[in-house]
Write an enzyme that holds these catalytic residues in place. Structure first.
Site, mmCIF file in Angstrom:
data_model
loop_
_atom_site.group_PDB
_atom_site.id
_atom_site.type_symbol
_atom_site.label_atom_id
_atom_site.label_comp_id
_atom_site.label_asym_id
_atom_site.label_seq_id
_atom_site.Cartn_x
_atom_site.Cartn_y
_atom_site.Cartn_z
ATOM 1 N N HIS A 76 -17.135 31.654 -30.343
ATOM 2 C CA HIS A 76 -16.120 33.291 -30.252
ATOM 3 C C HIS A 76 -15.378 34.072 -29.477
ATOM 4 O O HIS A 76 -16.469 34.871 -28.005
ATOM 5 C CB HIS A 76 -17.384 34.023 -30.869
ATOM 6 N N HIS A 78 -12.314 36.550 -27.750
ATOM 7 C CA HIS A 78 -10.939 36.972 -28.225
ATOM 8 C C HIS A 78 -9.271 37.051 -27.182
ATOM 9 O O HIS A 78 -10.373 37.943 -26.308
ATOM 10 C CB HIS A 78 -10.978 38.437 -28.504
ATOM 11 N N ARG A 80 -6.452 37.475 -26.448
ATOM 12 C CA ARG A 80 -5.686 38.648 -26.939
ATOM 13 C C ARG A 80 -4.403 38.019 -26.733
ATOM 14 O O ARG A 80 -3.989 37.038 -27.562
ATOM 15 C CB ARG A 80 -5.737 39.850 -26.176
ATOM 16 N N ASN A 110 -7.710 38.884 -34.938
ATOM 17 C CA ASN A 110 -7.526 39.532 -34.802
ATOM 18 C C ASN A 110 -7.035 40.204 -33.690
ATOM 19 O O ASN A 110 -7.244 41.309 -33.256
ATOM 20 C CB ASN A 110 -9.351 40.667 -34.974
ATOM 21 N N GLU A 161 -12.801 35.760 -37.954
ATOM 22 C CA GLU A 161 -14.457 36.144 -38.276
ATOM 23 C C GLU A 161 -13.391 37.046 -39.642
ATOM 24 O O GLU A 161 -12.561 37.723 -38.737
ATOM 25 C CB GLU A 161 -15.168 36.524 -37.465
ATOM 26 N N HIS A 195 -18.406 38.489 -40.032
ATOM 27 C CA HIS A 195 -19.026 39.840 -38.805
ATOM 28 C C HIS A 195 -19.464 40.482 -39.935
ATOM 29 O O HIS A 195 -18.844 40.818 -40.545
ATOM 30 C CB HIS A 195 -17.588 40.489 -38.450
ATOM 31 N N ASP A 306 -18.771 36.543 -27.926
ATOM 32 C CA ASP A 306 -17.402 37.059 -28.472
ATOM 33 C C ASP A 306 -17.411 38.486 -27.461
ATOM 34 O O ASP A 306 -16.986 39.365 -27.391
ATOM 35 C CB ASP A 306 -18.685 37.943 -29.178
HETATM 36 O O1 DOR Z 1 -16.708 45.099 -30.462
HETATM 37 C C1 DOR Z 1 -16.108 44.020 -31.259
HETATM 38 N N1 DOR Z 1 -15.246 43.912 -30.491
HETATM 39 N N2 DOR Z 1 -16.322 43.596 -32.025
HETATM 40 C C2 DOR Z 1 -15.789 43.010 -32.904
HETATM 41 O O2 DOR Z 1 -16.412 42.371 -33.754
HETATM 42 C C3 DOR Z 1 -14.349 42.351 -32.318
HETATM 43 C C4 DOR Z 1 -14.447 42.832 -31.718
HETATM 44 C C5 DOR Z 1 -12.547 42.987 -31.183
HETATM 45 O O3 DOR Z 1 -12.185 41.971 -30.792
HETATM 46 O O4 DOR Z 1 -12.908 43.855 -29.620
HETATM 47 ZN ZN ZN Z 2 -17.296 40.459 -34.685
#
Ligand code: DOR
Ligand code: ZN
Length: 448
Positions: A76, A78, A80, A110, A161, A195, A306
């Protein structure tokens, strides 16, 4: 002595990289295997060849007195990149992973724009292949207009997610969209990651309010709703469960349960009430909820970071305006190793939750000490240090764990190659890999 050894290893880097092409032999000397045996680990072609007494290697690393762990797989992260390069790039994020003993990451969809088409998946793979220092898999987004079949064939690992409740750059999906996704994913025997949250309207101005508007009861309800909708019986993975109640609700069938380091190591009391550095979804909970979550340690399948990098500047904003998320791929295993040092948890548990289980779920060869295992390792000293922001590598440039105890790896090995050595990074060349996919781990639906 240790410094001297580090220098010798550094001088050998060119040899290490050549080693892969020339199929030379790397020996990790005197490794303490969990269970108590001391063995030499002989590595060639990216895999462990032998564990026992070794002959002379072309390159040798002395491991006596160190802790050698199979490297982490973080399901998990991100990463970016793209228009969000200020927060993180594949290069900065993957170097951050290596410096935290992680050699495999699963990137979340995302992004801006969201990763919902096969073309965007392909672009993401090409970008990561040219920039990443770690192995990677890519997840595809679940939205009303996402091309699930196209992304599956383009090689995504999992779907999600999937936002059952909204979060940063993630819109909540309707029950209909969720059920359609479950039907498709079940047909492909894929994995749907969730999520799970319910969110109320209100004045989101402090960490206490944030917790109240996204409560544990809503998290539990969201888990139950998703389980009830899942009559197609797709394989589920509940992301970042933040409470013991949610863990218990998610103990069901074959659903996997992921918990983050921030929900284990931080509580809302750690911060000033309006400090957005602690703003994350699901929220940090009270200290008593955090303790109860830790009491469920044995029911946690996976620790996933995460890793959600936002810049220092963004996190210093007014609480309403600041984005939610905490960077953590680099500090995840070091914090857990801090707990190992303090005898709160065991090394086999760390290995299971950060490496064995996630690799199994991802469907890749396990990293480990047995012949045939993937030769991804991290070597840790036997002493605690304190986390400082300056020593970390994420572009986010801040950490909520500043000052906390941790043990960072001195050296990280990927596919039998030293890729991180006391602050220096080396991009692995996996051209010897007979699967031909290099650092990318394509999903099972991948059609060339
Ligand atoms: O706090 C969060 N930030 N929860 C998530 O599920 C997404 C994440 C994000 O992508 O910044
Ligand atoms: Zn999440």
């Amino acid at each position: 002595m240790e410094e001297e050894q580090g220098r010798i290893i550094s001088e050998q880097h060119t040899t290490m990289i050549r080693m892969v092409q020339g199929q030379e032999i790397l020996v990790l000397r005197d490794v303490l295997i969990p269970g108590g045996r001391i063995a030499d680990i002989t590595i060639s072609n990216g895999l462990v060849m032998h564990a026992g007494a070794a002959g002379t290697g072309d390159v040798e690393i002395a491991c006596r007195g160190k802790m050698v762990l199979p490297a982490g797989t973080d399901l998990h992260v991100h990463m970016r990149d793209g228009v969000q390069q200020e927060k993180e790039t594949w290069k900065s994020g993957s170097q951050s992973a290596l410096a935290g003993g992680v050699t495999v990451v699963v990137d979340q969809p995302n992004t801006i724009p969201p990763l919902t088409t096969p073309e965007r998946v392909q672009e993401r793979v090409i970008r990561a292949e040219s920039q990443s220092y770690v192995r990677f898999a890519i997840n595809g987004g679940v939205t009303s207009d996402a091309d699930l079949a196209g992304m599956w064939e383009a090689g995504i690992f999992a779907f999600g997610e999937t936002f059952a409740g909204p979060s940063s750059y993630g819109e909540a999906v309707s029950g209909d969209v969720l059920v359609q996704a479950m039907e498709q994913v079940a047909r492909w025997n894929g994995l749907l990651t969730i999520h799970a949250e319910q969110v109320s309207e209100g004045d989101d101005s402090t960490l206490v309010e944030h917790d109240r508007l996204r409560p544990v009861t809503g998290e539990v309800q969201a888990v139950q709703d998703v389980l009830n909708l899942n009559t197609p019986e797709s394989q589920l993975y509940f992301c970042h469960l933040s409470s013991a109640d949610a863990i218990r609700a998610a103990v069901h069938g074959t659903a996997y349960r992921e918990v983050t380091p921030h929900h284990l190591f931080l509580s809302l009391e750690t911060f000033e009430p309006d400090d957005a550095h602690g703003k994350v979804n699901p929220p940090l909970r009270s200290e008593s909820v955090r303790r109860d979550l830790f009491a469920c340690w044995d029911q946690i399948d996976v620790i996933g970071s995460d890793h959600a990098p936002h810049t220092r500047k963004e996190k210093a904003m007014d609480f309403h305006a600041a984005p939610s998320g905490i960077p953590g791929v680099e500090t995840m295993i070091p914090l857990l190793m801090g707990w190992v040092h303090e005898k709160k948890i065991s090394i086999p548990d760390v290995i299971s939750k950060t490496s064995v289980r996630p690799s199994e779920i991802l469907g890749i060869r396990p990293a480990g000490f047995s012949p045939g295992d993937r030769a991804d390792f991290a070597i840790y000293p036997n002493e605690l240090t304190q986390i400082t922001t300056e020593s970390l590598h994420s572009a986010a440039g801040w950490s909520p764990y500043e000052g906390m105890n941790a043990v960072f790896p001195e050296l990280t090995i990927l596919g039998g190659v030293v890729v991180f050595d006391a602050g220096d990074f080396f991009r692995p060349d996996l051209s010897y890999d007979r699967n031909g996919t290099g650092l990318w781990v394509p999903g099972r639906g991948y059609c060339l």
